[in-house]
Design a protein around this motif. Structure first.
Motif, PDB file in Angstrom:
ATOM      1  N   VAL A 111      52.703  41.192  33.590  1.00 24.97           N
ATOM      2  CA  VAL A 111      51.476  40.760  32.936  1.00 24.97           C
ATOM      3  C   VAL A 111      51.743  39.527  32.061  1.00 24.97           C
ATOM      4  O   VAL A 111      52.795  39.389  31.446  1.00 24.97           O
ATOM      5  CB  VAL A 111      50.872  41.915  32.097  1.00 24.97           C
ATOM      6  CG1 VAL A 111      51.740  42.261  30.915  1.00 24.97           C
ATOM      7  CG2 VAL A 111      49.460  41.576  31.637  1.00 24.97           C
ATOM      8  N   HIS A 112      50.786  38.612  32.063  1.00 26.80           N
ATOM      9  CA  HIS A 112      50.786  37.449  31.167  1.00 26.80           C
ATOM     10  C   HIS A 112      49.606  37.680  30.233  1.00 26.80           C
ATOM     11  O   HIS A 112      48.464  37.799  30.689  1.00 26.80           O
ATOM     12  CB  HIS A 112      50.594  36.158  31.967  1.00 26.80           C
ATOM     13  CG  HIS A 112      50.648  34.936  31.114  1.00 26.80           C
ATOM     14  ND1 HIS A 112      51.826  34.349  30.730  1.00 26.80           N
ATOM     15  CD2 HIS A 112      49.669  34.198  30.556  1.00 26.80           C
ATOM     16  CE1 HIS A 112      51.574  33.296  29.975  1.00 26.80           C
ATOM     17  NE2 HIS A 112      50.274  33.180  29.861  1.00 26.80           N
ATOM     18  N   HIS A 113      49.877  37.787  28.927  1.00 25.11           N
ATOM     19  CA  HIS A 113      48.792  38.178  28.025  1.00 25.11           C
ATOM     20  C   HIS A 113      48.953  37.598  26.634  1.00 25.11           C
ATOM     21  O   HIS A 113      49.971  37.035  26.282  1.00 25.11           O
ATOM     22  CB  HIS A 113      48.679  39.694  27.955  1.00 25.11           C
ATOM     23  CG  HIS A 113      49.897  40.372  27.385  1.00 25.11           C
ATOM     24  ND1 HIS A 113      49.892  41.681  27.005  1.00 25.11           N
ATOM     25  CD2 HIS A 113      51.151  39.936  27.130  1.00 25.11           C
ATOM     26  CE1 HIS A 113      51.080  42.029  26.547  1.00 25.11           C
ATOM     27  NE2 HIS A 113      51.848  40.986  26.610  1.00 25.11           N
ATOM     28  N   ALA A 114      47.876  37.796  25.845  1.00 26.33           N
ATOM     29  CA  ALA A 114      47.840  37.400  24.441  1.00 26.33           C
ATOM     30  C   ALA A 114      46.966  38.412  23.715  1.00 26.33           C
ATOM     31  O   ALA A 114      46.205  39.154  24.346  1.00 26.33           O
ATOM     32  CB  ALA A 114      47.245  36.007  24.297  1.00 26.33           C
ATOM     33  N   PHE A 115      47.085  38.432  22.394  1.00 26.98           N
ATOM     34  CA  PHE A 115      46.250  39.317  21.580  1.00 26.98           C
ATOM     35  C   PHE A 115      45.526  38.480  20.536  1.00 26.98           C
ATOM     36  O   PHE A 115      46.144  37.662  19.849  1.00 26.98           O
ATOM     37  CB  PHE A 115      47.108  40.394  20.896  1.00 26.98           C
ATOM     38  CG  PHE A 115      47.681  41.373  21.870  1.00 26.98           C
ATOM     39  CD1 PHE A 115      46.961  42.496  22.256  1.00 26.98           C
ATOM     40  CD2 PHE A 115      48.932  41.173  22.417  1.00 26.98           C
ATOM     41  CE1 PHE A 115      47.480  43.402  23.173  1.00 26.98           C
ATOM     42  CE2 PHE A 115      49.469  42.066  23.334  1.00 26.98           C
ATOM     43  CZ  PHE A 115      48.739  43.184  23.708  1.00 26.98           C
ATOM     44  N   VAL A 116      44.215  38.703  20.434  1.00 22.29           N
ATOM     45  CA  VAL A 116      43.366  37.972  19.500  1.00 22.29           C
ATOM     46  C   VAL A 116      42.528  38.986  18.730  1.00 22.29           C
ATOM     47  O   VAL A 116      41.984  39.925  19.306  1.00 22.29           O
ATOM     48  CB  VAL A 116      42.433  36.989  20.243  1.00 22.29           C
ATOM     49  CG1 VAL A 116      41.523  36.263  19.269  1.00 22.29           C
ATOM     50  CG2 VAL A 116      43.241  35.993  21.071  1.00 22.29           C
ATOM     51  N   GLU A 117      42.424  38.761  17.419  1.00 18.08           N
ATOM     52  CA  GLU A 117      41.626  39.621  16.550  1.00 18.08           C
ATOM     53  C   GLU A 117      40.294  38.940  16.265  1.00 18.08           C
ATOM     54  O   GLU A 117      40.264  37.763  15.910  1.00 18.08           O
ATOM     55  CB  GLU A 117      42.408  39.844  15.258  1.00 18.08           C
ATOM     56  CG  GLU A 117      41.746  40.759  14.268  1.00 18.08           C
ATOM     57  CD  GLU A 117      42.614  40.911  13.033  1.00 18.08           C
ATOM     58  OE1 GLU A 117      43.091  42.035  12.798  1.00 18.08           O
ATOM     59  OE2 GLU A 117      42.823  39.910  12.311  1.00 18.08           O
ATOM     60  N   ASP A 118      39.193  39.672  16.417  1.00 16.64           N
ATOM     61  CA  ASP A 118      37.885  39.102  16.086  1.00 16.64           C
ATOM     62  C   ASP A 118      37.701  39.126  14.564  1.00 16.64           C
ATOM     63  O   ASP A 118      38.549  39.653  13.834  1.00 16.64           O
ATOM     64  CB  ASP A 118      36.770  39.812  16.863  1.00 16.64           C
ATOM     65  CG  ASP A 118      36.220  41.077  16.221  1.00 16.64           C
ATOM     66  OD1 ASP A 118      36.766  41.562  15.208  1.00 16.64           O
ATOM     67  OD2 ASP A 118      35.225  41.601  16.748  1.00 16.64           O
ATOM     68  N   PRO A 119      36.618  38.550  14.034  1.00 13.51           N
ATOM     69  CA  PRO A 119      36.442  38.483  12.577  1.00 13.51           C
ATOM     70  C   PRO A 119      36.367  39.835  11.872  1.00 13.51           C
ATOM     71  O   PRO A 119      36.530  39.903  10.654  1.00 13.51           O
ATOM     72  CB  PRO A 119      35.127  37.716  12.415  1.00 13.51           C
ATOM     73  CG  PRO A 119      35.023  36.886  13.644  1.00 13.51           C
ATOM     74  CD  PRO A 119      35.612  37.736  14.740  1.00 13.51           C
ATOM     75  N   ASN A 120      36.127  40.916  12.605  1.00 13.85           N
ATOM     76  CA  ASN A 120      36.055  42.246  12.009  1.00 13.85           C
ATOM     77  C   ASN A 120      37.286  43.092  12.280  1.00 13.85           C
ATOM     78  O   ASN A 120      37.288  44.288  12.037  1.00 13.85           O
ATOM     79  CB  ASN A 120      34.797  42.974  12.506  1.00 13.85           C
ATOM     80  CG  ASN A 120      33.557  42.472  11.804  1.00 13.85           C
ATOM     81  OD1 ASN A 120      33.374  42.707  10.620  1.00 13.85           O
ATOM     82  ND2 ASN A 120      32.714  41.751  12.527  1.00 13.85           N
ATOM     83  N   GLY A 121      38.345  42.481  12.826  1.00 12.19           N
ATOM     84  CA  GLY A 121      39.586  43.209  13.053  1.00 12.19           C
ATOM     85  C   GLY A 121      39.700  43.889  14.407  1.00 12.19           C
ATOM     86  O   GLY A 121      40.669  44.599  14.660  1.00 12.19           O
ATOM     87  N   VAL A 122      38.729  43.686  15.304  1.00 12.30           N
ATOM     88  CA  VAL A 122      38.822  44.244  16.655  1.00 12.30           C
ATOM     89  C   VAL A 122      39.858  43.430  17.418  1.00 12.30           C
ATOM     90  O   VAL A 122      39.789  42.197  17.465  1.00 12.30           O
ATOM     91  CB  VAL A 122      37.464  44.197  17.385  1.00 12.30           C
ATOM     92  CG1 VAL A 122      37.604  44.682  18.825  1.00 12.30           C
ATOM     93  CG2 VAL A 122      36.429  45.014  16.629  1.00 12.30           C
ATOM     94  N   VAL A 123      40.844  44.114  18.005  1.00 12.35           N
ATOM     95  CA  VAL A 123      41.920  43.430  18.717  1.00 12.35           C
ATOM     96  C   VAL A 123      41.617  43.408  20.214  1.00 12.35           C
ATOM     97  O   VAL A 123      41.385  44.448  20.832  1.00 12.35           O
ATOM     98  CB  VAL A 123      43.285  44.108  18.462  1.00 12.35           C
ATOM     99  CG1 VAL A 123      44.391  43.408  19.251  1.00 12.35           C
ATOM    100  CG2 VAL A 123      43.608  44.094  16.967  1.00 12.35           C
ATOM    101  N   TRP A 124      41.613  42.205  20.760  1.00 13.87           N
ATOM    102  CA  TRP A 124      41.398  41.967  22.181  1.00 13.87           C
ATOM    103  C   TRP A 124      42.712  41.572  22.835  1.00 13.87           C
ATOM    104  O   TRP A 124      43.436  40.725  22.312  1.00 13.87           O
ATOM    105  CB  TRP A 124      40.398  40.829  22.382  1.00 13.87           C
ATOM    106  CG  TRP A 124      38.983  41.219  22.128  1.00 13.87           C
ATOM    107  CD1 TRP A 124      38.330  41.223  20.921  1.00 13.87           C
ATOM    108  CD2 TRP A 124      38.056  41.672  23.092  1.00 13.87           C
ATOM    109  NE1 TRP A 124      37.041  41.656  21.099  1.00 13.87           N
ATOM    110  CE2 TRP A 124      36.842  41.934  22.433  1.00 13.87           C
ATOM    111  CE3 TRP A 124      38.128  41.877  24.472  1.00 13.87           C
ATOM    112  CZ2 TRP A 124      35.715  42.387  23.080  1.00 13.87           C
ATOM    113  CZ3 TRP A 124      36.994  42.333  25.122  1.00 13.87           C
ATOM    114  CH2 TRP A 124      35.807  42.582  24.431  1.00 13.87           C
ATOM    115  N   GLU A 125      43.003  42.154  23.979  1.00 11.73           N
ATOM    116  CA  GLU A 125      44.088  41.680  24.830  1.00 11.73           C
ATOM    117  C   GLU A 125      43.442  40.847  25.928  1.00 11.73           C
ATOM    118  O   GLU A 125      42.544  41.316  26.626  1.00 11.73           O
ATOM    119  CB  GLU A 125      44.857  42.839  25.453  1.00 11.73           C
ATOM    120  CG  GLU A 125      45.953  42.355  26.388  1.00 11.73           C
ATOM    121  CD  GLU A 125      46.672  43.470  27.110  1.00 11.73           C
ATOM    122  OE1 GLU A 125      47.828  43.255  27.503  1.00 11.73           O
ATOM    123  OE2 GLU A 125      46.073  44.561  27.300  1.00 11.73           O
ATOM    124  N   VAL A 126      43.865  39.608  26.051  1.00 14.00           N
ATOM    125  CA  VAL A 126      43.434  38.744  27.142  1.00 14.00           C
ATOM    126  C   VAL A 126      44.603  38.714  28.113  1.00 14.00           C
ATOM    127  O   VAL A 126      45.713  38.333  27.730  1.00 14.00           O
ATOM    128  CB  VAL A 126      43.095  37.328  26.644  1.00 14.00           C
ATOM    129  CG1 VAL A 126      42.648  36.449  27.797  1.00 14.00           C
ATOM    130  CG2 VAL A 126      42.029  37.383  25.553  1.00 14.00           C
TER     131      VAL A 126
END
Length: 155
Positions: free
Chosen positions: A123-138
């Motif tokens: 897997v090639h991925h990254a993790f991004v947090e939205d302004p409310n702390g929800v963590v997204w894996e792209v």
């Protein structure tokens, strides 16, 4: 019980920041937008992501009616933050991982881990947090894909 989920609802401390991130920044079209209360986004066939104002979310879980009276049933505590959960957005390739992360940053997200190859299954991925702390894996995973009907196909 059938094996399905129709709604994922997240308690959101700043609904306006969520609106700016998802609707204005990422261009998502709300299914419903009730100011001061909740945003709904259709995220897959039969699946909706709800971002619910945290005060009203807590009131709903506790069974407190708008009149201030308690509904029948036990009160629930939501004081602890959610941990150990990510929402995943899967894309077609590593370049799209980078592009999507940049779009999320421009929308107000914060990179927790820059795009890289992970230790599991190529897997090639990254993790991004939205302004409310929800963590997204792209992520891009060459070992599986999402078909045209929205089903995950492994292998």
């Amino acid at each position: 019980m059938r094996q399905q989920i129709h709604f994922v609802t997240l308690s959101t401390t700043d609904l306006d920041a969520a609106r700016r991130f998802y609707r204005d920044g990422l261009g998502w079209e709300p299914l419903a937008d009730v100011p001061g209360e909740i945003l709904f986004f259709q995220v897959a066939p039969g699946t909706v992501l709800g971002l619910f104002d945290s005060v009203k979310f807590d009131r709903d879980l506790a069974g407190t009616q708008d009149s201030g009276t308690e509904a029948a049933g036990p009160a629930m505590s939501t004081s602890a933050a959610v941990s150990g959960v990510t929402l995943a957005h899967n894309v077609e390739g590593p370049e799209e991982v980078a592009w999507t992360v940049e779009a999320m940053v421009q929308a107000g997200g914060r990179v927790l881990r820059a795009p890289e190859y992970g230790g599991f299954g190529g897997v090639h991925h990254a993790f991004v947090e939205d302004p409310n702390g929800v963590v997204w894996e792209v992520a891009h995973n060459p070992g599986w894909h999402v078909d045209q009907s929205g089903n995950v196909v492994l292998g």
